[in-house]
Design a protein around this motif. Sequence first.
Motif, PDB file in Angstrom:
ATOM      1  N   LEU A 192       0.755  -0.953  -0.183  1.00  0.00           N
ATOM      2  CA  LEU A 192       0.413  -0.069  -0.032  1.00  0.00           C
ATOM      3  C   LEU A 192       1.402   1.682  -0.134  1.00  0.00           C
ATOM      4  O   LEU A 192       0.403   2.368  -0.798  1.00  0.00           O
ATOM      5  CB  LEU A 192      -1.083  -0.038   1.187  1.00  0.00           C
ATOM      6  N   LYS A 193       1.956   1.651   0.860  1.00  0.00           N
ATOM      7  CA  LYS A 193       2.553   2.624   0.564  1.00  0.00           C
ATOM      8  C   LYS A 193       3.661   2.480  -0.009  1.00  0.00           C
ATOM      9  O   LYS A 193       3.731   3.776  -1.033  1.00  0.00           O
ATOM     10  CB  LYS A 193       3.612   2.169   2.069  1.00  0.00           C
ATOM     11  N   ARG A 194       3.658   1.439  -1.113  1.00  0.00           N
ATOM     12  CA  ARG A 194       4.224   1.857  -2.649  1.00  0.00           C
ATOM     13  C   ARG A 194       3.162   2.503  -3.504  1.00  0.00           C
ATOM     14  O   ARG A 194       3.739   3.186  -4.540  1.00  0.00           O
ATOM     15  CB  ARG A 194       4.693   0.042  -3.196  1.00  0.00           C
ATOM     16  N   THR A 195       2.022   1.843  -3.498  1.00  0.00           N
ATOM     17  CA  THR A 195       0.976   2.882  -4.534  1.00  0.00           C
ATOM     18  C   THR A 195       0.600   3.791  -4.152  1.00  0.00           C
ATOM     19  O   THR A 195       0.188   4.328  -4.681  1.00  0.00           O
ATOM     20  CB  THR A 195      -0.605   2.004  -3.685  1.00  0.00           C
ATOM     21  N   VAL A 213     -11.122   0.985 -12.547  1.00  0.00           N
ATOM     22  CA  VAL A 213     -11.353  -0.392 -11.466  1.00  0.00           C
ATOM     23  C   VAL A 213     -12.718  -0.865 -12.569  1.00  0.00           C
ATOM     24  O   VAL A 213     -12.783  -2.465 -12.224  1.00  0.00           O
ATOM     25  CB  VAL A 213     -12.358   1.251 -10.467  1.00  0.00           C
ATOM     26  N   LEU A 214     -13.545  -0.808 -12.849  1.00  0.00           N
ATOM     27  CA  LEU A 214     -14.182  -1.459 -14.043  1.00  0.00           C
ATOM     28  C   LEU A 214     -13.294  -2.456 -14.853  1.00  0.00           C
ATOM     29  O   LEU A 214     -13.309  -3.884 -15.128  1.00  0.00           O
ATOM     30  CB  LEU A 214     -15.207  -0.900 -13.979  1.00  0.00           C
ATOM     31  N   HIS A 215     -12.794  -1.932 -15.171  1.00  0.00           N
ATOM     32  CA  HIS A 215     -11.679  -2.881 -16.365  1.00  0.00           C
ATOM     33  C   HIS A 215     -10.926  -3.439 -15.884  1.00  0.00           C
ATOM     34  O   HIS A 215     -11.478  -5.111 -16.014  1.00  0.00           O
ATOM     35  CB  HIS A 215     -10.692  -1.684 -16.844  1.00  0.00           C
ATOM     36  N   HIS A 216     -10.678  -4.094 -14.215  1.00  0.00           N
ATOM     37  CA  HIS A 216     -10.279  -4.609 -13.899  1.00  0.00           C
ATOM     38  C   HIS A 216     -10.785  -5.124 -12.823  1.00  0.00           C
ATOM     39  O   HIS A 216     -10.470  -5.975 -11.388  1.00  0.00           O
ATOM     40  CB  HIS A 216      -9.005  -3.910 -13.118  1.00  0.00           C
ATOM     41  N   LEU A 217     -12.338  -5.230 -12.833  1.00  0.00           N
ATOM     42  CA  LEU A 217     -12.621  -5.610 -11.665  1.00  0.00           C
ATOM     43  C   LEU A 217     -13.437  -7.207 -11.257  1.00  0.00           C
ATOM     44  O   LEU A 217     -12.952  -7.768 -10.023  1.00  0.00           O
ATOM     45  CB  LEU A 217     -13.887  -4.817 -11.145  1.00  0.00           C
ATOM     46  N   ARG A 218     -13.163  -8.096 -11.954  1.00  0.00           N
ATOM     47  CA  ARG A 218     -12.969  -9.305 -12.091  1.00  0.00           C
ATOM     48  C   ARG A 218     -11.994  -9.460 -11.564  1.00  0.00           C
ATOM     49  O   ARG A 218     -11.840 -10.619 -10.814  1.00  0.00           O
ATOM     50  CB  ARG A 218     -13.313 -10.130 -13.210  1.00  0.00           C
ATOM     51  N   ALA A 265      -5.040  -2.324  -3.782  1.00  0.00           N
ATOM     52  CA  ALA A 265      -5.424  -2.774  -5.062  1.00  0.00           C
ATOM     53  C   ALA A 265      -5.795  -1.465  -6.065  1.00  0.00           C
ATOM     54  O   ALA A 265      -6.079  -2.009  -7.569  1.00  0.00           O
ATOM     55  CB  ALA A 265      -5.826  -4.111  -5.170  1.00  0.00           C
ATOM     56  N   LEU A 266      -7.247  -1.461  -5.154  1.00  0.00           N
ATOM     57  CA  LEU A 266      -8.642  -0.509  -5.542  1.00  0.00           C
ATOM     58  C   LEU A 266      -7.621   0.852  -6.434  1.00  0.00           C
ATOM     59  O   LEU A 266      -8.010   1.468  -7.534  1.00  0.00           O
ATOM     60  CB  LEU A 266      -9.284  -0.374  -4.626  1.00  0.00           C
ATOM     61  N   LEU A 267      -7.019   1.237  -5.279  1.00  0.00           N
ATOM     62  CA  LEU A 267      -6.038   2.599  -5.405  1.00  0.00           C
ATOM     63  C   LEU A 267      -5.422   2.405  -7.339  1.00  0.00           C
ATOM     64  O   LEU A 267      -4.769   3.246  -8.054  1.00  0.00           O
ATOM     65  CB  LEU A 267      -5.244   3.152  -5.155  1.00  0.00           C
ATOM     66  N   ALA A 268      -4.870   1.162  -7.392  1.00  0.00           N
ATOM     67  CA  ALA A 268      -4.055   0.830  -8.621  1.00  0.00           C
ATOM     68  C   ALA A 268      -4.824   0.404  -9.744  1.00  0.00           C
ATOM     69  O   ALA A 268      -4.193   1.048 -10.974  1.00  0.00           O
ATOM     70  CB  ALA A 268      -3.149  -0.156  -8.371  1.00  0.00           C
ATOM     71  N   VAL A 312      -1.848  -6.079 -14.892  1.00  0.00           N
ATOM     72  CA  VAL A 312      -1.450  -4.706 -14.280  1.00  0.00           C
ATOM     73  C   VAL A 312      -1.679  -4.527 -12.534  1.00  0.00           C
ATOM     74  O   VAL A 312      -0.021  -4.582 -11.886  1.00  0.00           O
ATOM     75  CB  VAL A 312      -2.486  -3.389 -13.982  1.00  0.00           C
ATOM     76  N   LEU A 313      -2.381  -5.431 -12.269  1.00  0.00           N
ATOM     77  CA  LEU A 313      -2.578  -6.067 -11.038  1.00  0.00           C
ATOM     78  C   LEU A 313      -1.494  -6.356  -9.902  1.00  0.00           C
ATOM     79  O   LEU A 313      -0.555  -5.905  -8.955  1.00  0.00           O
ATOM     80  CB  LEU A 313      -3.615  -6.231  -9.792  1.00  0.00           C
ATOM     81  N   LEU A 314      -0.948  -7.369 -11.107  1.00  0.00           N
ATOM     82  CA  LEU A 314       0.472  -8.750 -10.294  1.00  0.00           C
ATOM     83  C   LEU A 314       1.793  -7.368 -10.541  1.00  0.00           C
ATOM     84  O   LEU A 314       1.622  -7.719  -8.965  1.00  0.00           O
ATOM     85  CB  LEU A 314       0.186  -9.594 -11.536  1.00  0.00           C
ATOM     86  N   ASP A 315       1.727  -6.691 -11.129  1.00  0.00           N
ATOM     87  CA  ASP A 315       3.205  -5.804 -11.556  1.00  0.00           C
ATOM     88  C   ASP A 315       2.492  -5.361 -10.294  1.00  0.00           C
ATOM     89  O   ASP A 315       3.508  -4.470  -9.704  1.00  0.00           O
ATOM     90  CB  ASP A 315       2.833  -4.958 -12.406  1.00  0.00           C
ATOM     91  N   ALA A 316       1.559  -4.898  -9.713  1.00  0.00           N
ATOM     92  CA  ALA A 316       1.680  -3.676  -8.514  1.00  0.00           C
ATOM     93  C   ALA A 316       1.608  -4.492  -7.599  1.00  0.00           C
ATOM     94  O   ALA A 316       2.505  -3.653  -6.756  1.00  0.00           O
ATOM     95  CB  ALA A 316       0.071  -2.906  -8.688  1.00  0.00           C
ATOM     96  N   LEU A 317       1.694  -5.856  -7.107  1.00  0.00           N
ATOM     97  CA  LEU A 317       1.724  -6.482  -6.135  1.00  0.00           C
ATOM     98  C   LEU A 317       2.908  -6.247  -5.972  1.00  0.00           C
ATOM     99  O   LEU A 317       3.984  -7.045  -4.740  1.00  0.00           O
ATOM    100  CB  LEU A 317       0.680  -8.213  -5.762  1.00  0.00           C
ATOM    101  N   GLY A 318       3.290  -6.786  -7.525  1.00  0.00           N
ATOM    102  CA  GLY A 318       4.923  -7.724  -7.052  1.00  0.00           C
ATOM    103  C   GLY A 318       4.348  -9.076  -7.261  1.00  0.00           C
ATOM    104  O   GLY A 318       3.925  -9.841  -5.997  1.00  0.00           O
ATOM    105  N   PRO A 319       6.148 -10.076  -7.373  1.00  0.00           N
ATOM    106  CA  PRO A 319       6.100 -11.331  -7.809  1.00  0.00           C
ATOM    107  C   PRO A 319       5.194 -11.705  -6.602  1.00  0.00           C
ATOM    108  O   PRO A 319       5.151 -13.010  -6.269  1.00  0.00           O
ATOM    109  CB  PRO A 319       7.323 -11.481  -8.312  1.00  0.00           C
ATOM    110  N   LEU A 320       6.365 -12.039  -5.519  1.00  0.00           N
ATOM    111  CA  LEU A 320       6.604 -12.814  -4.045  1.00  0.00           C
ATOM    112  C   LEU A 320       5.043 -12.512  -3.258  1.00  0.00           C
ATOM    113  O   LEU A 320       4.521 -13.363  -2.963  1.00  0.00           O
ATOM    114  CB  LEU A 320       7.885 -12.019  -3.115  1.00  0.00           C
ATOM    115  N   LEU A 321       4.209 -11.121  -2.957  1.00  0.00           N
ATOM    116  CA  LEU A 321       3.283 -10.972  -2.701  1.00  0.00           C
ATOM    117  C   LEU A 321       2.154 -11.639  -3.885  1.00  0.00           C
ATOM    118  O   LEU A 321       1.632 -12.180  -3.262  1.00  0.00           O
ATOM    119  CB  LEU A 321       3.128  -9.528  -2.648  1.00  0.00           C
TER     120      LEU A 321
END
Length: 453
Positions: free
Chosen positions: A115-118, A283-288, A358-361, A413-422
């Motif tokens: 969250l801090k990264r976002t 958000v709608l684009h990534h919602l599922r 993730a919502l912000l991303a 997009v969400l996977l890259d935001a989270l990072g591989p380990l998380l």
Amino acid sequence: MNAHEIIEQTQAANIRLVRFLYCDNGGIIRGKATHAYKLASRLHEGIGQTLAMQAFTGVETLASVAEMGPVGEFRLMPDPDTFVILPYLPNTASMLCDMFQLDGQPWGACPRTFLKRTIARLAEQGLQAEVGVEHEFYLARSVNGQYVPADTSGCYSSIGLDEQATVIDAMLAALEVQGFPIELFHTELGPAQQEISLRHANALHAADQVCRVRETIRGVARLSHLYASFAPKPFLDQGGNGAHIHVSLWGTPQRERAQQNLFYDASQPGGLSQMGLYFVGGVLHHLRALVALTCASPNSYRRLLPHFWSSAYGAYGFDNREGAIRIPSLFYGREAESSNLELKCADHSGNPYLAIGALLAAGLDGINQCIDPGQAQKVDPGNYSDREREQLGIRRLPLSLDEALDELERDTVLLDALGPLLATSYIAVKRAEASFFSNKTPEEETLQHFYKY
């Protein structure tokens, strides 16, 4: 608050144990406690925790994650600004923690660090997120091994407020002592179902508050021999519990000096700016995929049903409570300040740092890619035919946690935001939880979620 002030407060209040808490990938708040005499050193050295804890599930099993076995550990490093003395426990205080590697670097599996990264990504574009959460929960008693609502009051009923006035007042007092700015409290749809709303805060503080609210309300309920459950669907025949997330973005426009709510534009319908529309589009684009993080348990998908005011479709509208995103009406005299978006498909089984981050991303991607959300819906999208929804681009939300995880695994997009380990550890934990409940009855699933959340 600095270390010296924390030590002084601890001594003055005769604190014996200080909890170092975090929310894990299973959405469970966990931690360890240091004795007060060791607090001074623990503040700068942290407390060790096995790496495997970020592969621990909400059903108390260990998911298979390559880097999270019996070898190695991370450090729980407390955030001094989160120090509070807990008014509902004897001689106890707590702090919320970040996860650090032994070399002093933030650990890639830490949800709070994500969250801090976002937040930092937003700041690079001159943006700051303000977030508020609506907390729904049931008060219940245990009778012959089953949980039953503490009363039979109805939606928005003053009877329910009267029935639970003592415990509600104790909850509010405990939250106030910890510095929480409370805005609303009322009964909700189900019997003995309650809802509390806190004033919006910056995104990190808002996520911290989610953890604190859960801990405080459950702790105070126990003092009255009650159970407080934030589970998404604690009673199969009653309304579910949401943790609706309200968000707005603030910044300083060109030729302006003061920060402004960038979601507000008085010239646009409903006062929603173009930036706000693009955020909705993202958000709608990534919602599922997003709901794998905001509705993070098998029990969540018993709540996301059409015509239950919990959102079952990827649509948005102005004060449309059946859309996944509601644009609330503005408050008179506070139009610019009050403009925000509400994500309804969110509940307390999700880790708040992951859900909000993730919502912000997703929204930021919508802004950067200028994603058009389509037309706002003026009716319940569940009233359309399948063909009409297809023509409007309105998709049903996933019907299960596994289906949502499939979507998350495809969302770069969400996977890259989270990072591989998380991302890897989170998906492994949630797959394990879904598998655990795959052969359980709805009643067994509900019973276990009731107590956990």
